[in-house]
Every structure is written in structure tokens, then in C-alpha cells.
Write a protein that holds these residues in place. Structure first.
Motif, PDB file in Angstrom:
ATOM      1  N   SER A  15       0.747  -1.140   0.006  1.00  0.00           N
ATOM      2  CA  SER A  15       0.063   0.088   0.059  1.00  0.00           C
ATOM      3  C   SER A  15       0.760   1.193  -0.217  1.00  0.00           C
ATOM      4  N   THR A 128      -4.568   1.588   3.330  1.00  0.00           N
ATOM      5  CA  THR A 128      -5.157   0.593   2.299  1.00  0.00           C
ATOM      6  C   THR A 128      -4.480   0.864   0.763  1.00  0.00           C
ATOM      7  N   ALA A 129      -4.804   0.129  -0.091  1.00  0.00           N
ATOM      8  CA  ALA A 129      -4.715   0.581  -1.432  1.00  0.00           C
ATOM      9  C   ALA A 129      -5.612  -0.633  -2.600  1.00  0.00           C
ATOM     10  N   ASP A 130      -5.651   0.006  -3.566  1.00  0.00           N
ATOM     11  CA  ASP A 130      -6.298  -1.070  -4.415  1.00  0.00           C
ATOM     12  C   ASP A 130      -5.354  -2.181  -4.782  1.00  0.00           C
ATOM     13  N   CYS A 181      -8.682   5.815   8.464  1.00  0.00           N
ATOM     14  CA  CYS A 181      -8.206   4.687   7.652  1.00  0.00           C
ATOM     15  C   CYS A 181      -8.201   5.364   6.237  1.00  0.00           C
ATOM     16  N   ASN A 183      -7.359   5.007   1.490  1.00  0.00           N
ATOM     17  CA  ASN A 183      -6.902   4.418   0.610  1.00  0.00           C
ATOM     18  C   ASN A 183      -5.838   5.259  -0.169  1.00  0.00           C
ATOM     19  N   SER A 185      -4.380   4.587  -2.686  1.00  0.00           N
ATOM     20  CA  SER A 185      -4.651   4.819  -4.268  1.00  0.00           C
ATOM     21  C   SER A 185      -5.604   5.826  -4.870  1.00  0.00           C
ATOM     22  N   THR A 186      -6.396   6.376  -3.989  1.00  0.00           N
ATOM     23  CA  THR A 186      -7.087   7.554  -4.276  1.00  0.00           C
ATOM     24  C   THR A 186      -6.589   8.798  -4.494  1.00  0.00           C
ATOM     25  N   THR A 192      -1.561  11.454  -0.001  1.00  0.00           N
ATOM     26  CA  THR A 192      -2.014  10.836   1.081  1.00  0.00           C
ATOM     27  C   THR A 192      -1.166  11.209   2.397  1.00  0.00           C
TER      28      THR A 192
END
Length: 208
Positions: A15, A128-130, A181, A183, A185-186, A192
Motif C-alpha cells: 500500500s 489501504t490501496a487497490d 483509515c 486508501n 490509491s485515491t 495521502t
């Protein structure tokens, strides 16, 4: 409000969590603890750092080949008790507490958010991440195929979850276990990290 900042980063494998942690440590001019915790815990316990490497964020240390090398030497029960997973976790936890006692720190994994749960300066973050982004990072880092990268992620996250859930009584990656939390990837890694930094600053300003 005081100036001490403690950021505890939980992360999905691939991530970009450690990269983000490094950026946060640079942003707040504080010490980053990841693998460095193993060395601190080894010094705290007097045991070899290899003991902690074998047990790093996973259970089943005493079943490892490294442990079994000692099984025929001296008192087997002594080794089983002294080098137990729980003892190693306690040594590592004490190292975390000492590092955070007087200084601002960013911790990566190792249940630091739980260990420091009573410290009002602690902020728990989960990144998190995709899946496609995570596979890409692991492929590049390990120089492996997509299937191998996916297997590494699945196996590594199973170990991390088992370790975290066992020692904290909480659920690894579940939003209720953390303050924030996100992501990666966004927004991408850079944005981030900046969003988390902004969150930490705003939270600090809200302290009584």
C-alpha cells in the motif's frame, strides 16, 4: 496542547505504508521506527536480533527452524519459555514505549497503536490501496511475477492479521481499530501523506 506527536501506521502489504510513514517522519522531524524496533527489542532483551526477525509481525516463532536449532541444547523447557512469542512481544512492546516516552515518533506496524493506546498523543492510521496498485509495487520490489506478488500479499497479510488480532484483541484493518483509515490509491502517496499530516495537526489543535 503539547508538541509531541506519535503516529502509528498499520498498512496493507504493497500500500506504500512505509513510504508514507517516512514522509510523515520527515514532515514532523521525528524518528521513524520500523525494522529498527527489532534492534531496540534485541538490546532490551539481550537476545539476538535474529530472534525478533523470525517473529516479526507473525505467530509460530517457536515452530521455526531457527528455534529448533536450540531444541537439543541444555534445558528445552528453558528455551521454550524464555524465547516464547509472548516474551518477544513484551520486549518489543517495551522498546516501543521507551522510544515514545519523551520523543515524537512514527511507528510502522508491530501493534504500536495498541501498545501505546493509553498515550493521549497516539494517532492510529491504517493505509489501504487497490489490489492492482499493491501487486504492482510488490512486483517491482521483489522482481517477481503478478501471481507471485499476489501470493506474497495474501500470505503476508494473513500473518499480519493473525499477529495483530492475537495480541490486541482487535481486528487488523477494521476501521473501528484506528483513528483514520485511508486508501493511498485515491490520492497517491504524496497527497495521502499530506492528508494524514493535516489530520494530525488538526487533531493536535483540538487537544485541551
Amino acid at each position: 496542547m503539547n508538541d509531541k506527536i506519535i503516529i502509528c501506521i498499520g498498512r496493507q502489504l504493497g500500500s506504500g505504508g512505509r513510504i508514507i510513514a517516512k514522509k510523515l517522519a520527515d514532515e514532523f522531524n521525528c524518528r521513524l521506527y520500523d525494522k529498527e524496533l527489532l534492534n531496540l527489542a534485541a538490546k532490551e532483551s539481550g537476545f539476538s536480533e535474529k530472534f525478533f526477525e523470525q517473529n516479526d509481525e507473525r505467530k509460530a516463532f517457536i515452530k521455526s527452524r531457527f528455534f529448533q536449532r536450540f531444541a537439543h541444547v541444555g534445558d528445552v523447557n528453558f528455551y521454550r519459555n524464555t524465547f516464547s512469542e509472548d516474551s518477544l512481544f513484551q520486549f518489543q512492546s517495551e522498546a516501543i514505549r521507551k522510544a515514545a516516552k519523551d520523543n515524537s515518533c512514527v511507528f510502522v506496524g508491530r501493534c504500536a497503536d495498541y501498545v501505546l493506546r493509553e498515550d493521549p498523543d497516539t494517532v492510529g492510521i491504517f493505509i489501504t490501496a487497490d489490489m492492482e496498485d499493491r501487486i504492482k509495487r510488490v512486483k517491482e520490489r521483489r522482481q517477481c511475477s503478478e501471481d507471485t506478488a499476489r501470493h506474497i500479499i495474501q500470505r503476508g497479510e494473513s500473518q499480519r492479521a493473525s499477529y495483530y488480532n492475537f495480541y490486541t484483541g482487535k481486528h487488523w484493518g477494521e476501521s473501528s481499530s484506528y483513528d483514520l483509515c485511508i486508501n493511498s490509491s485515491t490520492l497517491g502517496i504524496e497527497s495521502t501523506a499530506q492528508l494524514i499530516a493535516d489530520y494530525v495537526r488538526k487533531r493536535k489543535r483540538c487537544e485541551p
